[in-house]
Each structure stands twice: as structure tokens, then as C-alpha cells.
Design a protein around this motif. Structure first.
Motif, PDB file in Angstrom:
ATOM      1  N   VAL A 153       1.019  -1.213  -0.155  1.00 38.52           N
ATOM      2  CA  VAL A 153      -0.287  -0.176   0.055  1.00 38.52           C
ATOM      3  C   VAL A 153       1.005   0.964   0.389  1.00 38.52           C
ATOM      4  CG1 VAL A 153      -1.937   1.369   0.798  1.00 38.52           C
ATOM      5  CG2 VAL A 153      -1.270  -1.166   1.482  1.00 38.52           C
ATOM      6  N   ALA A 154       0.720   1.758  -0.819  1.00 41.63           N
ATOM      7  CA  ALA A 154       1.134   3.707  -0.768  1.00 41.63           C
ATOM      8  C   ALA A 154       0.358   4.500  -0.855  1.00 41.63           C
ATOM      9  CB  ALA A 154       2.474   3.727  -1.993  1.00 41.63           C
ATOM     10  N   ARG A 155       0.575   5.731  -0.662  1.00 42.59           N
ATOM     11  CA  ARG A 155       0.438   6.502  -0.483  1.00 42.59           C
ATOM     12  C   ARG A 155       0.419   7.655  -1.168  1.00 42.59           C
ATOM     13  NH1 ARG A 155      -3.622   9.268   3.885  1.00 42.59           N
ATOM     14  NH2 ARG A 155      -5.106  10.063   2.505  1.00 42.59           N
ATOM     15  N   ALA A 156      -0.888   8.687  -2.057  1.00 40.75           N
ATOM     16  CA  ALA A 156      -0.719   9.715  -3.147  1.00 40.75           C
ATOM     17  C   ALA A 156      -1.105  11.013  -2.316  1.00 40.75           C
ATOM     18  CB  ALA A 156      -1.346   9.359  -4.024  1.00 40.75           C
ATOM     19  N   MET A 157      -0.455  11.944  -1.812  1.00 36.11           N
ATOM     20  CA  MET A 157      -1.062  12.711  -1.945  1.00 36.11           C
ATOM     21  C   MET A 157      -0.732  14.398  -2.087  1.00 36.11           C
ATOM     22  SD  MET A 157       0.878  12.081   2.728  1.00 36.11           S
ATOM     23  CE  MET A 157       0.402  13.669   3.687  1.00 36.11           C
ATOM     24  N   ASP A 158      -1.379  14.778  -2.124  1.00 38.16           N
ATOM     25  CA  ASP A 158      -2.086  16.024  -2.505  1.00 38.16           C
ATOM     26  C   ASP A 158      -1.306  17.370  -2.359  1.00 38.16           C
ATOM     27  OD1 ASP A 158      -2.499  16.187  -5.518  1.00 38.16           O
ATOM     28  OD2 ASP A 158      -4.700  15.561  -4.531  1.00 38.16           O
ATOM     29  N   GLY A 159      -0.846  18.107  -2.314  1.00 37.25           N
ATOM     30  CA  GLY A 159      -0.403  19.466  -2.121  1.00 37.25           C
ATOM     31  C   GLY A 159       1.000  19.823  -1.694  1.00 37.25           C
ATOM     32  N   GLN A 160       1.588  20.630  -1.282  1.00 36.12           N
ATOM     33  CA  GLN A 160       3.655  21.059  -0.831  1.00 36.12           C
ATOM     34  C   GLN A 160       2.927  20.203   0.456  1.00 36.12           C
ATOM     35  OE1 GLN A 160       5.368  24.184  -2.246  1.00 36.12           O
ATOM     36  NE2 GLN A 160       4.138  24.519  -4.086  1.00 36.12           N
ATOM     37  N   THR A 168       5.566   2.214 -11.638  1.00 33.98           N
ATOM     38  CA  THR A 168       7.874   2.116 -10.462  1.00 33.98           C
ATOM     39  C   THR A 168       7.183   3.125  -9.631  1.00 33.98           C
ATOM     40  OG1 THR A 168       7.882   2.101 -12.753  1.00 33.98           O
ATOM     41  CG2 THR A 168       9.151   3.294 -11.196  1.00 33.98           C
ATOM     42  N   LEU A 169       6.435   4.210  -9.407  1.00 32.58           N
ATOM     43  CA  LEU A 169       6.347   5.481  -8.745  1.00 32.58           C
ATOM     44  C   LEU A 169       5.700   4.438  -7.245  1.00 32.58           C
ATOM     45  CD1 LEU A 169       4.376   8.342 -10.274  1.00 32.58           C
ATOM     46  CD2 LEU A 169       7.134   7.859  -9.226  1.00 32.58           C
ATOM     47  N   VAL A 170       4.835   3.932  -7.236  1.00 32.76           N
ATOM     48  CA  VAL A 170       4.087   3.304  -6.101  1.00 32.76           C
ATOM     49  C   VAL A 170       5.995   2.722  -5.263  1.00 32.76           C
ATOM     50  CG1 VAL A 170       3.029   1.276  -5.419  1.00 32.76           C
ATOM     51  CG2 VAL A 170       1.917   3.056  -5.997  1.00 32.76           C
ATOM     52  N   MET A 171       6.754   1.218  -6.302  1.00 37.17           N
ATOM     53  CA  MET A 171       7.758   0.643  -5.627  1.00 37.17           C
ATOM     54  C   MET A 171       8.656   2.195  -4.947  1.00 37.17           C
ATOM     55  SD  MET A 171       8.108  -2.661  -6.362  1.00 37.17           S
ATOM     56  CE  MET A 171       9.503  -3.077  -7.052  1.00 37.17           C
ATOM     57  N   ARG A 172       8.681   3.554  -5.776  1.00 31.85           N
ATOM     58  CA  ARG A 172       9.311   4.054  -5.266  1.00 31.85           C
ATOM     59  C   ARG A 172       9.359   4.531  -4.120  1.00 31.85           C
ATOM     60  NH1 ARG A 172       9.983   9.210  -8.861  1.00 31.85           N
ATOM     61  NH2 ARG A 172      11.226   8.665  -9.927  1.00 31.85           N
ATOM     62  N   ALA A 221       7.834  11.399  -4.249  1.00 27.34           N
ATOM     63  CA  ALA A 221       6.610   9.773  -4.735  1.00 27.34           C
ATOM     64  C   ALA A 221       5.134  10.045  -3.919  1.00 27.34           C
ATOM     65  CB  ALA A 221       7.711   8.811  -3.873  1.00 27.34           C
ATOM     66  N   SER A 222       4.902  10.601  -2.827  1.00 29.52           N
ATOM     67  CA  SER A 222       4.034  10.651  -2.779  1.00 29.52           C
ATOM     68  C   SER A 222       2.546  11.328  -3.487  1.00 29.52           C
ATOM     69  CB  SER A 222       3.307  10.928  -1.298  1.00 29.52           C
ATOM     70  OG  SER A 222       3.605  12.031  -1.085  1.00 29.52           O
ATOM     71  N   ASN A 223       3.597  13.000  -3.458  1.00 30.27           N
ATOM     72  CA  ASN A 223       3.238  13.587  -4.824  1.00 30.27           C
ATOM     73  C   ASN A 223       2.604  13.458  -5.974  1.00 30.27           C
ATOM     74  OD1 ASN A 223       1.858  16.517  -2.740  1.00 30.27           O
ATOM     75  ND2 ASN A 223       3.815  16.490  -2.160  1.00 30.27           N
ATOM     76  N   GLN A 224       4.292  12.757  -6.439  1.00 28.78           N
ATOM     77  CA  GLN A 224       4.370  12.521  -7.975  1.00 28.78           C
ATOM     78  C   GLN A 224       3.367  11.185  -8.001  1.00 28.78           C
ATOM     79  OE1 GLN A 224       8.192  11.107  -8.007  1.00 28.78           O
ATOM     80  NE2 GLN A 224       9.065  13.184  -9.100  1.00 28.78           N
ATOM     81  N   LEU A 225       2.434  11.043  -7.473  1.00 30.21           N
ATOM     82  CA  LEU A 225       1.825   9.004  -7.529  1.00 30.21           C
ATOM     83  C   LEU A 225       0.572  10.150  -7.624  1.00 30.21           C
ATOM     84  CD1 LEU A 225       2.399   6.883  -5.085  1.00 30.21           C
ATOM     85  CD2 LEU A 225       1.992   6.263  -6.940  1.00 30.21           C
ATOM     86  N   ALA A 226       0.343  11.569  -6.389  1.00 27.01           N
ATOM     87  CA  ALA A 226      -0.726  12.089  -7.201  1.00 27.01           C
ATOM     88  C   ALA A 226      -1.940  13.073  -7.654  1.00 27.01           C
ATOM     89  CB  ALA A 226      -1.031  12.891  -5.891  1.00 27.01           C
ATOM     90  N   SER A 227      -0.155  13.579  -8.542  1.00 27.31           N
ATOM     91  CA  SER A 227      -0.813  13.744  -9.864  1.00 27.31           C
ATOM     92  C   SER A 227      -0.871  13.214 -11.012  1.00 27.31           C
ATOM     93  CB  SER A 227       0.656  14.616 -10.490  1.00 27.31           C
ATOM     94  OG  SER A 227       1.332  15.488  -9.411  1.00 27.31           O
ATOM     95  N   LEU A 228      -0.548  11.972 -10.754  1.00 25.33           N
ATOM     96  CA  LEU A 228       0.417  10.949 -11.952  1.00 25.33           C
ATOM     97  C   LEU A 228      -1.605  10.186 -12.131  1.00 25.33           C
ATOM     98  CD1 LEU A 228       1.023   8.683 -13.745  1.00 25.33           C
ATOM     99  CD2 LEU A 228       1.366   6.973 -12.227  1.00 25.33           C
ATOM    100  N   VAL A 229      -1.991   9.890 -10.330  1.00 26.02           N
ATOM    101  CA  VAL A 229      -3.584   9.496 -10.434  1.00 26.02           C
ATOM    102  C   VAL A 229      -4.205  10.601 -11.177  1.00 26.02           C
ATOM    103  CG1 VAL A 229      -4.988   9.034  -8.327  1.00 26.02           C
ATOM    104  CG2 VAL A 229      -2.769   8.114  -8.582  1.00 26.02           C
TER     105      VAL A 229
END
Length: 318
Positions: free
Chosen positions: A139-146, A189-193, A154-162
Motif C-alpha cells: 500500500v502506498a499513499r498519494a498525497m496532494d499538495g506541498q 514504478t512510482l508505487v515502488m519508489r 513520491a507521494s505527490n508524484q503519485l497524486a499527480s499521476l492518479v
């Protein structure tokens, strides 16, 4: 992390492609069950909005997922997602878009869920490498914002990708399937990172790669698997004694450094054996074996077939 990019090296050895299959737009109560995936498939789910209870029937464990959570199942285990109410689910209806993915909806006005579901495909025989070194659930977490981690985390990059996946799956636009499949591949790749950079990296390879003292050995093995690495060499890279290195490695990976090195070499060999012009002797030397008989023995032990059998099977499938 070390200067050498272990994750890029891994993904040069193991080709991973992705595919979005279903977008679920549900109101509670809802429930969806998935059976065990094929050996070369890794299911994934992205909670775009809302929350879901993730259940693993094999381990009898449950976990709440919220907006921004992304779950991968590297072992392809059967699993269930539901709203947690315990109520009978509302009937759903499905509609397939021209991009190939399915929209599944219900008419409930209850708590709303926006869920993206798909799977990653791993070319054989590399599925065994992934299953051996990644946890059952990731489980990885995508988090929006700075946030504190910074906009480049990586979490903010995931948010952008999602966000891109959500927009692309909102309509049937030209090239939609190709875009979504490409974004799905990047998602892996981003989840692994993100998992390896987490303070609580899961067990296996990600916990190992995220360990600052062990990372130099991981980077070295991935960058040059054919090098005749010995345990003292790897321990020296990490500034540890041989015994301390072996203990830390085994504790985090559940396997020895030489086990990992051998598995990397065999996966590289499987790729090389697909090339008709290269002999088995040359493949053995390329992946670090001076003795072709020793290479044949290890390959058969790890892969369950001889190099020649694998070559014929791989060429037949192309």
C-alpha cells in the motif's frame, strides 16, 4: 539512497506493463470480490475518492483504505473490497467504453466511492522474482499538495499521476487506452519508489533498498550483477563486518545477499537466452559464471527447466 538507481536496473531486467480495467463509481453499500490472479499478473486498486475496506481471506486481515491509497497485490492473492457496512450490496451495472475499460456503477446515494482497478503484467519467468521479493500486499499513499515531503516527493508524484488517470478515464478520447496503459505502467514504478522511501517500508526488497546502510550493496548488485561479488565485498560497501551484514540482510529480506544475486543473474540469463544468436556458454559468462555446467545447474534449480528448454519455450511463445 545510493547514487546508483536500483529500481531502474530492476525494471530493465523485469518488464512491467499496466492496464486499467474497471472504474467503479459506487454508493454504499457495495462489495467487489476478485479471485486469484494469474502467475504473471499483479492486481492494483486506486482509491480516488472515498474509502474502502480491503480484506485478504487467506491471512484473514482487513485494512481501511482512504482517498489517495493505492494497493498492489504482488502475489496475486484473492481479495475483497467493500464499504464496511455489512449490508447487502446494491446491484451494479456495467458499461464498456471505447478505450476498453469498464465503468461499473450503482444507484445508491450512500457514501460515495471512486475506484480505479487494473493489473500489471510481468513477462515470465520474472514473476517469480517479483513474488519472492515483494510483500503479499503493498500500500502506498498519494498525497496532494506541498506537504512536508515536498512537491517532488513520491507521494505527490503519485497524486499527480492518479489525477491524470482519473481525467483520462472520465471520457472516451482518442488514444485513451494507450494513455491509460502508459500511466498504469508508470504507476507501478512510482508505487515502488514511494514504498521504498517510506519511513515504514514493507518487508522484502523495498525495506532493504530503503535501509541507508544496506542500500550501497543493493545498488552494486543491481548495477553489475555479473561481477564476482563475495560477501566481504558487499559488507565493505556498507561499512559492516561480514556477520553484521549477513544478519541485517537476512532480517530485512528473509533471504541472503547471494540468494538475491543468484536470482538477478537467472532473470538476466532468461532475457539473454531469448536471443537466438547468443550461445548458452556466452550467456553464462555474461551473467557471471565461468563454468557453463555450474550455470546450467543453477538455472535448472531456480527456473525448473534447463537453459535450452527455456530458450525453446520462450521462442515458441513469440
Amino acid at each position: 539512497m545510493s547514487e546508483v538507481d536500483w529500481l531502474s536496473h530492476l525494471l530493465q531486467i523485469v518488464t512491467v506493463t499496466g492496464q486499467l480495467e474497471v472504474r467503479c463509481a459506487y454508493g454504499a453499500p457495495w462489495r467487489v470480490a476478485w479471485g486469484r490472479a494469474a502467475a504473471n499478473e499483479i492486481p492494483y486498486h486506486v482509491i480516488v475518492k472515498g474509502r474502502a475496506i480491503f480484506e485478504d481471506p487467506e491471512t484473514r486481515t482487513a485494512r481501511e483504505l482512504v482517498s489517495g491509497d493505492i494497493v498492489l497485490l504482488p502475489h496475486g492473492a484473492a481479495h475483497v473490497l467493500h464499504d464496511g457496512s455489512g449490508q447487502p450490496p446494491i446491484r451494479t451495472r456495467q458499461h464498456r467504453g471505447v478505450a476498453g475499460w469498464m465503468l461499473s456503477e450503482n444507484d445508491s446515494q450512500g457514501e460515495q466511492l471512486d475506484l480505479l482497478c487494473g493489473r500489471f503484467f510481468i513477462a515470465p519467468p520474472h514473476d517469480r522474482l517479483i513474488r519472492n521479493y515483494l510483500p503479499t500486499n503493498l500500500v502506498a499513499r498519494a498525497m496532494d499538495g506541498q506537504v512536508e515531503d515536498g512537491i517532488g516527493s513520491a507521494s505527490n508524484q503519485l497524486a499527480s499521476l492518479v489525477g491524470l488517470m482519473r481525467m483520462e478515464s472520465a471520457g472516451d478520447r482518442a488514444g485513451g487506452r494507450a494513455v491509460l496503459n502508459a500511466l498504469s505502467s508508470a504507476l507501478f514504478t512510482l508505487v515502488m519508489r514511494a514504498a521504498s522511501e517510506s519511513d515504514k517500508a514493507p518487508e522484502g526488497l523495498l525495506a532493504l533498498a530503503g535501509h541507508p546502510r544496506l542500500a550501497p550493496a543493493i545498488a552494486a548488485m543491481f548495477a553489475d550483477s555479473a561481477h564476482p561479488w563475495k560477501l566481504p565485498d558487499l559488507a565493505n560497501l556498507c561499512g559492516m563486518s561480514r556477520a553484521t551484514f549477513m544478519r541485517h540482510f537476512q532480517d530485512r529480506l528473509g533471504r541472503s545477499a547471494l540468494d538475491l544475486l543468484t536470482d538477478l543473474r537467472m532473470s538476466m540469463a532468461a532475457n539473454e537466452l531469448k536471443k537466438p544468436a547468443i550461445s548458452t556458454e556466452a550467456v553464462a559468462e555474461t551473467v557471471g559464471y565461468q563454468s557453463v555446467s555450474a550455470f546450467r545447474r543453477v538455472f535448472a534449480e531456480k527456473m525448473g527447466m534447463t537453459p535450452g528448454e527455456w530458450r525453446r519455450l520462450a521462442n515458441k511463445g513469440e
